[in-house]
Design an enzyme around this catalytic site. Sequence first.
Site, PDB file in Angstrom:
ATOM      1  NE  ARG A 198       3.437   8.748  -5.635  1.00  0.00           N
ATOM      2  CZ  ARG A 198       2.827   7.651  -5.545  1.00  0.00           C
ATOM      3  NH1 ARG A 198       2.640   7.056  -7.108  1.00  0.00           N
ATOM      4  NH2 ARG A 198       2.606   6.899  -4.792  1.00  0.00           N
TER       5      ARG A 198
ATOM      6  CE  LYS B 160      -1.696  -0.244  -8.624  1.00  0.00           C
ATOM      7  NZ  LYS B 160      -1.787   1.169  -7.758  1.00  0.00           N
ATOM      8  CG  ASN B 161      -1.793   1.743 -12.125  1.00  0.00           C
ATOM      9  OD1 ASN B 161      -2.074   1.877 -10.321  1.00  0.00           O
ATOM     10  ND2 ASN B 161      -0.613   2.067 -12.470  1.00  0.00           N
TER      11      ASN B 161
ATOM     12  CG  ASP C 274       3.500   2.366 -12.728  1.00  0.00           C
ATOM     13  OD1 ASP C 274       4.406   3.116 -11.425  1.00  0.00           O
ATOM     14  OD2 ASP C 274       2.191   2.475 -12.561  1.00  0.00           O
TER      15      ASP C 274
ATOM     16  NE  ARG D 115      -0.210  -1.009  -2.133  1.00  0.00           N
ATOM     17  CZ  ARG D 115       0.961   0.425  -3.053  1.00  0.00           C
ATOM     18  NH1 ARG D 115       2.062   0.328  -3.421  1.00  0.00           N
ATOM     19  NH2 ARG D 115      -0.107   1.609  -3.277  1.00  0.00           N
TER      20      ARG D 115
ATOM     21  CB  CYS E  41       4.554   3.445  -3.441  1.00  0.00           C
ATOM     22  SG  CYS E  41       4.053   1.676  -3.554  1.00  0.00           S
TER      23      CYS E  41
END
Length: 430
Positions: free
Chosen positions: A122, A22-23, A306, A398, A117
């Site tokens: 951030r 995903k990232n 994560d 997600r 999230c």
Amino acid sequence: MAVIQINGGRVLNGELSVSGAKNAVLPILVASLLTDQTLQLRNVPHLQDVTTTMSLLAQLGAEISMDDGMAINISSANLNSYAASYELVRTMRASILVLGPLLARCGRAEVSLPGGCAIGARPVDLHLRGMQALGAEVEVKNGYIHARAERLRGAHIIMDTVTVTGTENIMMAATLAQGTTIIENAAQEPEVVDLAECLNAMGAQISGAGTDTITIAGVSALGGAVHTVLPDRIETGTYLVAAAMTGGFIKLRNARANTLDAVLQKLVETGAEIHTGADWISLDMHGRRPRAVDITTAPFPGFPTDMQAQFTALNAIAEGTSVISERVFENRFMHVLELQRLGANIQLRGGNAIVKGVEKLSGAPIMATDLRASASLVLAGLVAEGQTRVDRVYHIDRGYENIEEKLSALGADIRRVTLPRNAPAKVAAA
């Protein structure tokens, strides 16, 4: 209202194939904005964040098609907008990544301040400073970032803190800048390397990705390319932890061990037997209860934030006491309150969680608060006695592709069900 129901107590055993990361895929999808030729991506995971990103690209005028269900083709030849609306950006912080490519390709960008999230501050300041260093005029007004530049210019940029998306945004913008850009204190994550490899395949001149200094020699235009997204190291780690918590065995195909050194080391400390190959990882607990391990999160190559929530769940049922120190996001212990509902013995002290392992957890209704927290709650449900019901599962969609199907294939009793609104909490015996 969709929920995930788990009847815990089953040992997980079997093999799985890891999905694309995903990232990595999100910034690579956005990189298609940098060229008027087609970018073809393979190993793209079916995730809500991917769907959101493709919707955002389509809103900007990109044409997206599927190739026999195996690849995604993106053509940004006819962009008709440089504005990323709040309606899409608010659901996903990675949307900020369109800023650099739009600015570099179109000379203008209007991007809503992002959502995502709620795991801590951030700020986008580093993104904005990076664009300004490249010669853009940047203003934040009415909840939108407004940026303009006739053509970006290469610059020497020293990042105040390590930021993955900040590094990626500046790197993408710099590919079309005039002159050379040097990013110091750059993020070293494998996903940054994957993006650089895709950009280089498109004709960019990037060196140093995977180190703390990245150099980008700007070019006048980028072309099309075919790129395969790297395997998801966080999904890989999550399923390894799931097998370790249940005392089972797992072999993961399409996995890269060299992106998970810190995680694998900690799993060995829990008592797991780990073996690796060029594209696979296996873990065997031989039926043993894991031992508690201390964790301190840090940017790559340190222990990934994560994976913190998943190891918190593991330590909750491990033998011994552990200290988990979160050093990346200040608000990333929201899963602790839900784990306590299952019977976990965890105390929060500032940025640390003190976890005293218990022999058993008990099923209960619990609620996901963010993406990785949702994964940790599912893992806890796998070992809890009775039934656990995880609400707000849209968080897990997600970042995890078909998590119920994959865990079921390993022997878990897990399924997604739709409940009527205001359904009473009910915990059934396994």
